[in-house]
Design a protein around this motif. Structure first.
Motif, PDB file in Angstrom:
ATOM      1  N   LEU A   1      -1.490   0.935  -0.148  1.00 51.91           N
ATOM      2  CA  LEU A   1      -1.428   0.414  -1.507  1.00 51.91           C
ATOM      3  C   LEU A   1      -0.503  -0.799  -1.610  1.00 51.91           C
ATOM      4  CD1 LEU A   1      -2.248   0.813  -4.506  1.00 51.91           C
ATOM      5  CD2 LEU A   1      -0.202   2.253  -4.726  1.00 51.91           C
ATOM      6  N   GLY A   2       0.666  -0.694  -1.005  1.00 54.23           N
ATOM      7  CA  GLY A   2       1.615  -1.802  -1.054  1.00 54.23           C
ATOM      8  C   GLY A   2       1.098  -3.049  -0.365  1.00 54.23           C
TER       9      GLY A   2
ATOM     10  N   PRO B   1       7.155  12.137 -10.088  1.00 53.10           N
ATOM     11  CA  PRO B   1       7.907  10.994  -9.557  1.00 53.10           C
ATOM     12  C   PRO B   1       7.399  10.579  -8.172  1.00 53.10           C
ATOM     13  CG  PRO B   1       9.386  12.670 -10.443  1.00 53.10           C
ATOM     14  CD  PRO B   1       8.018  13.289 -10.389  1.00 53.10           C
ATOM     15  N   ALA B   2       7.177   9.288  -7.994  1.00 57.71           N
ATOM     16  CA  ALA B   2       6.679   8.790  -6.711  1.00 57.71           C
ATOM     17  C   ALA B   2       7.677   9.037  -5.593  1.00 57.71           C
ATOM     18  CB  ALA B   2       6.363   7.295  -6.821  1.00 57.71           C
TER      19      ALA B   2
ATOM     20  N   TRP C   1      -4.778   8.050 -11.653  1.00 52.74           N
ATOM     21  CA  TRP C   1      -4.210   6.737 -11.966  1.00 52.74           C
ATOM     22  C   TRP C   1      -3.958   6.573 -13.469  1.00 52.74           C
ATOM     23  CZ3 TRP C   1      -2.331   3.646  -8.363  1.00 52.74           C
ATOM     24  CH2 TRP C   1      -2.755   3.854  -7.050  1.00 52.74           C
ATOM     25  N   GLU C   2      -4.059   7.635 -14.206  1.00 56.52           N
ATOM     26  CA  GLU C   2      -3.777   7.568 -15.640  1.00 56.52           C
ATOM     27  C   GLU C   2      -2.270   7.673 -15.852  1.00 56.52           C
ATOM     28  OE1 GLU C   2      -6.143  10.541 -17.506  1.00 56.52           O
ATOM     29  OE2 GLU C   2      -8.046   9.532 -17.077  1.00 56.52           O
ATOM     30  N   LEU C   3      -1.606   6.560 -15.567  1.00 57.08           N
ATOM     31  CA  LEU C   3      -0.153   6.490 -15.603  1.00 57.08           C
ATOM     32  C   LEU C   3       0.303   5.552 -16.714  1.00 57.08           C
ATOM     33  CD1 LEU C   3       0.383   5.957 -11.760  1.00 57.08           C
ATOM     34  CD2 LEU C   3       0.548   8.129 -12.991  1.00 57.08           C
ATOM     35  N   ASP C   4       1.464   5.846 -17.282  1.00 63.86           N
ATOM     36  CA  ASP C   4       2.061   4.925 -18.246  1.00 63.86           C
ATOM     37  C   ASP C   4       2.660   3.721 -17.532  1.00 63.86           C
ATOM     38  OD1 ASP C   4       1.431   6.528 -20.434  1.00 63.86           O
ATOM     39  OD2 ASP C   4       3.253   7.725 -20.181  1.00 63.86           O
ATOM     40  N   ASP C   5       3.098   3.926 -16.304  1.00 66.17           N
ATOM     41  CA  ASP C   5       3.749   2.858 -15.543  1.00 66.17           C
ATOM     42  C   ASP C   5       3.328   2.973 -14.079  1.00 66.17           C
ATOM     43  OD1 ASP C   5       5.365   0.964 -14.433  1.00 66.17           O
ATOM     44  OD2 ASP C   5       7.260   1.869 -15.047  1.00 66.17           O
ATOM     45  N   PHE C   6       2.678   1.940 -13.564  1.00 65.06           N
ATOM     46  CA  PHE C   6       2.201   1.944 -12.183  1.00 65.06           C
ATOM     47  C   PHE C   6       3.280   1.511 -11.181  1.00 65.06           C
ATOM     48  CE2 PHE C   6      -1.607   0.856 -14.741  1.00 65.06           C
ATOM     49  CZ  PHE C   6      -2.416   1.927 -14.397  1.00 65.06           C
ATOM     50  N   GLU C   7       4.405   1.020 -11.683  1.00 59.69           N
ATOM     51  CA  GLU C   7       5.371   0.326 -10.837  1.00 59.69           C
ATOM     52  C   GLU C   7       5.880   1.167  -9.674  1.00 59.69           C
ATOM     53  OE1 GLU C   7       9.609  -2.065 -11.367  1.00 59.69           O
ATOM     54  OE2 GLU C   7       8.484  -1.393 -13.123  1.00 59.69           O
ATOM     55  N   ALA C   8       6.335   2.389  -9.957  1.00 59.23           N
ATOM     56  CA  ALA C   8       6.932   3.212  -8.909  1.00 59.23           C
ATOM     57  C   ALA C   8       5.922   3.553  -7.814  1.00 59.23           C
ATOM     58  CB  ALA C   8       7.514   4.492  -9.502  1.00 59.23           C
ATOM     59  N   ARG C   9       4.667   3.817  -8.208  1.00 60.49           N
ATOM     60  CA  ARG C   9       3.657   4.159  -7.193  1.00 60.49           C
ATOM     61  C   ARG C   9       3.383   2.983  -6.274  1.00 60.49           C
ATOM     62  NH1 ARG C   9      -1.630   7.492  -8.854  1.00 60.49           N
ATOM     63  NH2 ARG C   9       0.040   8.999  -9.241  1.00 60.49           N
ATOM     64  N   PHE C  10       3.291   1.776  -6.843  1.00 59.18           N
ATOM     65  CA  PHE C  10       3.069   0.603  -6.006  1.00 59.18           C
ATOM     66  C   PHE C  10       4.293   0.286  -5.148  1.00 59.18           C
ATOM     67  CE2 PHE C  10      -0.635  -0.149  -8.578  1.00 59.18           C
ATOM     68  CZ  PHE C  10      -1.464  -0.909  -7.773  1.00 59.18           C
ATOM     69  N   ALA C  11       5.478   0.577  -5.670  1.00 66.01           N
ATOM     70  CA  ALA C  11       6.705   0.294  -4.927  1.00 66.01           C
ATOM     71  C   ALA C  11       6.845   1.190  -3.709  1.00 66.01           C
ATOM     72  CB  ALA C  11       7.914   0.458  -5.841  1.00 66.01           C
ATOM     73  N   THR C  12       6.400   2.438  -3.823  1.00 67.26           N
ATOM     74  CA  THR C  12       6.587   3.402  -2.731  1.00 67.26           C
ATOM     75  C   THR C  12       5.327   3.656  -1.926  1.00 67.26           C
ATOM     76  OG1 THR C  12       6.069   5.255  -4.207  1.00 67.26           O
ATOM     77  CG2 THR C  12       8.392   4.579  -4.029  1.00 67.26           C
ATOM     78  N   SER C  13       4.157   3.356  -2.498  1.00 71.92           N
ATOM     79  CA  SER C  13       2.858   3.690  -1.884  1.00 71.92           C
ATOM     80  C   SER C  13       2.779   5.180  -1.578  1.00 71.92           C
ATOM     81  CB  SER C  13       2.623   2.879  -0.595  1.00 71.92           C
ATOM     82  OG  SER C  13       2.532   1.512  -0.861  1.00 71.92           O
TER      83      SER C  13
END
Length: 204
Positions: free
Chosen positions: A3-4, A99-100, A77-89
């Motif tokens: 993902l990253g 929590p990712a 993928w129904e997330l309020d904030d995608f940031e943490a998932r993309f940050a950690t993959s």
């Protein structure tokens, strides 16, 4: 494709720069909200997250250390904030929305699906500024992709027309209050003129 890695590749194509420290930048708080690069990263994350949410690119979760990958439903993928998932993959299939940082699996995307999506977005266009030089980039895609042509604005022209600074434009994109730029090629992006004009008529 991890993902990253998809984020890095897409971000590079959008902005023409490498982002070696992209994960570190995403995980650091931005106290004043004026960081142009971070705003651009967040805009890209939201866009790609929405694509995955709609199921336009398939995604998979594979256990840390190896194992059999499992398909990730679009609902994951129904997330309020995608940031943490993309940050950690990373993700935990037993708690898709947890929590990712507590992930147990790596998140991968279907590379063939990503490439097909990429090709769809590489539309032939007519640029409003520097048409001779920019048309060379357009010609790389025009033969392979059949899309209507439209006028595309580069960032300096968008700044001129809207009166907004670069950092404000990217911050508004991240907040979904300004049209996002579109991908045109490996190092080319711009804004559709009609979208910018629509925003000028009704700014948010």
């Amino acid at each position: 494709m991890l993902l990253g890695d998809m984020l890095r590749e897409f971000y590079f194509a959008q902005f023409g720069v490498t982002v070696d420290e992209i994960q570190e930048r995403m995980l650091k708080p931005d106290p004043d909200g004026t960081d142009t690069e971070r705003a651009a990263i967040l805009s890209t994350i939201h866009f790609l997250g929405s694509v995955l949410q709609r199921g336009e690119i398939a995604s998979f979760a594979r256990p840390f250390g190896g194992g059999v990958p499992i398909s990730m439903p679009s609902s994951s993928w129904e997330l309020d904030d995608f940031e943490a998932r993309f940050a950690t993959s990373a993700v935990n299939p037993h708690d898709w929305w947890g929590p990712a940082e507590r992930g147990t699996h790596w998140v991968f995307v279907d590379e063939a699906g990503y490439e097909a999506f990429w090709k769809e977005w590489c539309k032939p266009v007519i640029f409003a500024d520097d048409p001779v030089t920019d048309q060379l980039a357009v010609n790389n895609f025009a033969a392979a992709i059949d899309h209507p042509r439209s006028t595309i604005l580069r960032l300096p022209e968008v700044v001129k027309r809207t009166g907004l600074s670069k950092s404000t434009i990217y911050a508004k994109i991240a907040n979904r209050t300004f049209p996002a730029q579109i991908l045109l090629g490996s190092r080319t992006s711009g804004w559709q003129d009609e979208h910018v004009q629509s925003w000028i008529r009704n700014p948010t």
